[in-house]
Design a protein around this motif. Structure first.
Motif, PDB file in Angstrom:
ATOM      1  N   CYS A   1       2.232   2.007  -3.475  1.00 30.96           N
ATOM      2  CA  CYS A   1       1.220   2.578  -4.378  1.00 30.96           C
ATOM      3  C   CYS A   1       0.849   3.982  -3.942  1.00 30.96           C
ATOM      4  O   CYS A   1       0.689   4.889  -4.760  1.00 30.96           O
ATOM      5  N   PHE A   2       0.714   4.151  -2.630  1.00 32.57           N
ATOM      6  CA  PHE A   2       0.333   5.451  -2.093  1.00 32.57           C
ATOM      7  C   PHE A   2       1.365   6.516  -2.455  1.00 32.57           C
ATOM      8  O   PHE A   2       1.032   7.596  -2.923  1.00 32.57           O
TER       9      PHE A   2
ATOM     10  N   HIS B   1       4.408  16.694  -7.272  1.00 31.17           N
ATOM     11  CA  HIS B   1       4.738  17.091  -8.640  1.00 31.17           C
ATOM     12  C   HIS B   1       3.785  18.169  -9.142  1.00 31.17           C
ATOM     13  O   HIS B   1       4.186  19.104  -9.836  1.00 31.17           O
TER      14      HIS B   1
ATOM     15  N   PHE C   1       0.831  -1.202   0.000  1.00 31.79           N
ATOM     16  CA  PHE C   1       0.000   0.000   0.000  1.00 31.79           C
ATOM     17  C   PHE C   1       0.867   1.254   0.000  1.00 31.79           C
ATOM     18  O   PHE C   1       0.630   2.181  -0.773  1.00 31.79           O
ATOM     19  N   ALA C   2       1.878   1.255   0.853  1.00 27.43           N
ATOM     20  CA  ALA C   2       2.735   2.441   0.958  1.00 27.43           C
ATOM     21  C   ALA C   2       3.384   2.764  -0.383  1.00 27.43           C
ATOM     22  O   ALA C   2       3.492   3.925  -0.777  1.00 27.43           O
TER      23      ALA C   2
ATOM     24  N   LEU D   1       3.570   6.379  -4.877  1.00 28.13           N
ATOM     25  CA  LEU D   1       3.718   6.530  -6.321  1.00 28.13           C
ATOM     26  C   LEU D   1       2.535   7.271  -6.946  1.00 28.13           C
ATOM     27  O   LEU D   1       2.706   8.130  -7.808  1.00 28.13           O
ATOM     28  N   PHE D   2       1.321   6.915  -6.537  1.00 26.34           N
ATOM     29  CA  PHE D   2       0.139   7.426  -7.238  1.00 26.34           C
ATOM     30  C   PHE D   2      -0.646   8.465  -6.451  1.00 26.34           C
ATOM     31  O   PHE D   2      -1.707   8.899  -6.872  1.00 26.34           O
ATOM     32  N   MET D   3      -0.150   8.838  -5.275  1.00 31.23           N
ATOM     33  CA  MET D   3      -0.838   9.865  -4.502  1.00 31.23           C
ATOM     34  C   MET D   3       0.141  10.965  -4.091  1.00 31.23           C
ATOM     35  O   MET D   3       0.016  12.104  -4.507  1.00 31.23           O
TER      36      MET D   3
ATOM     37  N   TRP E   1       3.402  11.392  -4.822  1.00 29.62           N
ATOM     38  CA  TRP E   1       4.220  11.951  -5.908  1.00 29.62           C
ATOM     39  C   TRP E   1       3.414  12.916  -6.785  1.00 29.62           C
ATOM     40  O   TRP E   1       3.874  14.037  -7.044  1.00 29.62           O
ATOM     41  N   PRO E   2       2.200  12.541  -7.238  1.00 31.52           N
ATOM     42  CA  PRO E   2       1.443  13.498  -8.049  1.00 31.52           C
ATOM     43  C   PRO E   2       1.112  14.789  -7.297  1.00 31.52           C
ATOM     44  O   PRO E   2       1.114  15.863  -7.897  1.00 31.52           O
ATOM     45  N   ILE E   3       0.849  14.658  -5.985  1.00 29.60           N
ATOM     46  CA  ILE E   3       0.545  15.884  -5.229  1.00 29.60           C
ATOM     47  C   ILE E   3       1.748  16.820  -5.260  1.00 29.60           C
ATOM     48  O   ILE E   3       1.633  18.006  -5.589  1.00 29.60           O
TER      49      ILE E   3
END
Lengths: 303, 317
Positions: free
Chosen positions: B48-49, B59, B45-46, B51-53, B55-57
């Motif tokens: 995915c979290f 970035h 979970f960590a 990578l997809f939460m 990091w986009p925030i």
């Protein structure tokens, strides 16, 4: 769909209890005749209003395109025909998109549920370094509207060369901080004695989790699965942005693009709408009482 | 995400305050002492979290300070230019106004109608499965299906809405083409589509109320209306606060149905802020500027959430 099979295992006791509930529930109406008649009328009116669009779609889908164009809503004019359904199925797009949707929604659900239950259990019982910080950040991220991440996520997928792949649709959807939080709250309330007993017997942590904790958590896991599945099945914006290849589109995206490409043919559109809507509605029809119960279990509806 | 998916997001956060109590620290420690649970449980979970939460925030924030574009290669740092531009951009204010207006005209009916439906269904009248199905079924529809059906209802000549109006002797209305009407038409569709979720929350809440309360009141001679006003509704107060807050957040995020039905028209009268962000980023290729507007909107959401928490103290009920 793992959720539905779990949901269906023990229907009996619940059904009996519900029957008893509805028989004499005096919550506020009591057994007076007038209030009951009024409530019944109101209920019928609401139901009629809510079902009308479905009925309209059904009638339209059974007419020929020509009759729809000339007579609009008069269902009695012209013969009923299954022509639209035949054409749609022959054209073959809808089944492909339905399979894509099923694949995507199932994978999203499975991955989300696996990583979320593991994480929630670790947050509930774990002692690893950084637990509190990670939990705090996870809970805080519940506030972030997922739509705001589409621009950077899109760029990320470009970088990873994943645009126009199933994984690009699936991966960003498996992060469900809300579900982790719901599950953690549930695990927090599960008594620890059983786990201790298993540990003393020498079971590994994973084994304790799988054979002791998970079986106790069936209702909550089912509820989480149902909502993740509905969310993934109906998700529009992200798959719409990341998929251009028609053969990879999910149902919502495919239907929306076809409409733009060919203009509206109402009979066929309605037939395709009903075909697309049928699977989830049938599932709900069978499991609705369970689903309502699940909502109560998650504490979402609790008072 | 569809507009409907997000309400759950905040639900449990709120419920966390007053719901299941945290386990006593002692209980947690005794289990831990025996065998410290591995952090690797949280690892997938960590990952995915992050990578997809996360990091986009992060970035997204960096991007909002650049002139990054989908087409041009080189990007440069522009400081607060994007944010300054957003404040002076009439289209941003228009879209924001549309979003707030939509939120206003959907939240009230979506709470009240859901409450009415749940109360009616819970009276125990026969046909439970039919009522539940009728009210919740629309929530199960993909947005493309919902918009298809309603486009047909709103069709100018043959559509149900105009035929009804004409049958009643009124002039037909340009449901999706008239600036004054379009947003209301979309709100109507949205109520039909999403009320099922709120209905389910209310129904679950009603079913968890103890019967004894009502039996006692009935024995004391309280009539039907009295029981409704003095017992049922007050007992539902916490749920109402929760549903209302979730609904505001969900309505603020409206995008899907508007984008498909009107593309924001006529004359930008239905364009919500998320559609403007989408247009700027993916049609206008200005990712940096789109990010800046995103974060301004996010700030607004946080302000509204905090205001709601202040306005509705949580320990109520």
């Amino acid at each position: 769909m793992p959720a539905t099979t779990t949901l269906g295992t023990r229907p009996r006791p619940a059904r009996r209890r519900a029957a008893a509930e509805s028989a004499g529930s005096p919550l506020f109406l009591g057994h007076g005749r007038l209030p009951r008649a009024l409530a019944g009328t109101a209920l019928a009116v609401f139901t009629l209003l809510w079902l009308t669009p479905f009925a309209l779609a059904l009638v339209t889908s059974l007419q020929s395109e020509r009759d729809v164009a000339s007579s609009g809503l008069n269902p009695l004019k012209g013969a009923l025909t299954l022509e639209s359904y035949r054409q749609i199925i022959e054209r073959g797009n809808i089944p492909v998109w339905a399979v894509n949707s099923l694949l995507v929604a199932t994978l999203v659900t499975v991955i989300t549920v696996v990583i979320s239950t593991l994480a929630a259990y670790a947050f509930s019982r774990g002692t690893f370094r950084g637990r509190r910080v990670l939990l705090g950040v996870t809970v805080a991220s519940i506030m972030v509207p997922p739509q705001l991440l589409i621009v950077p996520l899109f760029q990320q997928m470009l970088t990873f060369n994943l645009v126009d792949t199933y994984w690009a649709v699936i991966l960003p959807q498996v992060v469900a901080p809300m579900m982790v939080f719901i599950l953690k709250r549930f695990f927090d309330a599960v008594p620890r004695e059983l786990e201790e007993a298993a540990r003393i017997d020498g079971a590994s942590e994973l084994r304790v989790f799988r054979s002791v904790v998970l079986p106790l958590s069936r209702p909550i896991v089912a509820a989480v699965s149902v909502f993740v599945f509905i969310g993934a099945w109906n998700n529009f914006l992200w798959p719409f942005i990341i998929i251009n290849d028609s053969s990879l589109m999910t149902l919502p995206v495919g239907l929306a693009t076809v409409r733009e490409a060919y203009g509206i043919q109402y009979a066929q559109s309605m037939a395709s709408a009903l075909l697309a809507a049928a699977p989830l509605i049938i599932v709900f029809l069978f499991f609705q009482r369970r689903i309502v119960k699940s909502v109560a279990t998650t504490g979402l509806g609790g008072t | 995400m569809s507009t409907k998916a997000s309400p759950k997001t905040v639900a449990a956060r709120d419920g966390g305050g007053g719901g299941v109590p945290e386990p006593s620290p002692a209980a947690g420690r005794s289990g831990a002492r025996r065998r410290p649970s591995g952090g690797w449980f949280v690892l997938p979970f960590a990952l995915c979290f992050g990578l997809f939460m996360l990091w986009p925030i992060v970035h997204g924030i960096t991007m909002s300070f650049t002139d990054e574009s989908l087409t041009l290669a080189g990007t440069s740092f522009v400081g607060f230019d994007n944010y300054a531009e957003a404040f002076g951009d009439a289209a941003v204010w228009n879209a924001l106004g549309n979003t707030l207006f939509f939120t206003l005209i959907t939240t009230v009916p979506l709470v009240l109608i859901a409450l009415a439906m749940a109360l009616l269904v819970h009276t125990g009248l026969a046909g439970q499965w039919l009522w539940r199905l009728a009210f919740f079924a629309p929530y199960l529809l993909p947005v493309a299906v919902v918009t298809l059906i309603w486009q047909w209802v709103y069709q100018p000549d043959l559509g149900l809405a105009n035929q009804l109006l004409e049958a009643l002797g009124f002039a037909p209305v340009g449901w999706l083409s008239d600036e004054a009407v379009a947003m209301w038409a979309i709100a109507l569709l949205t109520v039909w589509w999403t009320v099922g979720f709120n209905f389910l929350l209310y129904l679950a809440a009603l079913q968890s109320l103890p019967d004894t309360l009502f039996e006692a009141a009935a024995l004391d001679g309280a009539g039907a209306w009295r029981r409704l006003w003095s017992i049922t509704l007050p007992q539902l107060r916490r749920t109402t606060v929760l549903v209302g807050m979730l609904q505001v957040l969900a309505s603020l995020k409206v995008f899907d149905q508007i984008y498909i039905l009107t593309k924001g028209g006529p004359n930008d009268s239905t364009r919500p802020i998320l559609e403007y962000i989408y247009d700027v980023g993916f049609t206008g290729y200005r990712l940096g500027y789109a990010s800046a507007i995103s974060y301004l909107f996010f700030a607004l959401i946080i302000v509204i959430s905090i205001a709601q928490l202040r306005f509705f103290p949580r320990q109520e009920g």
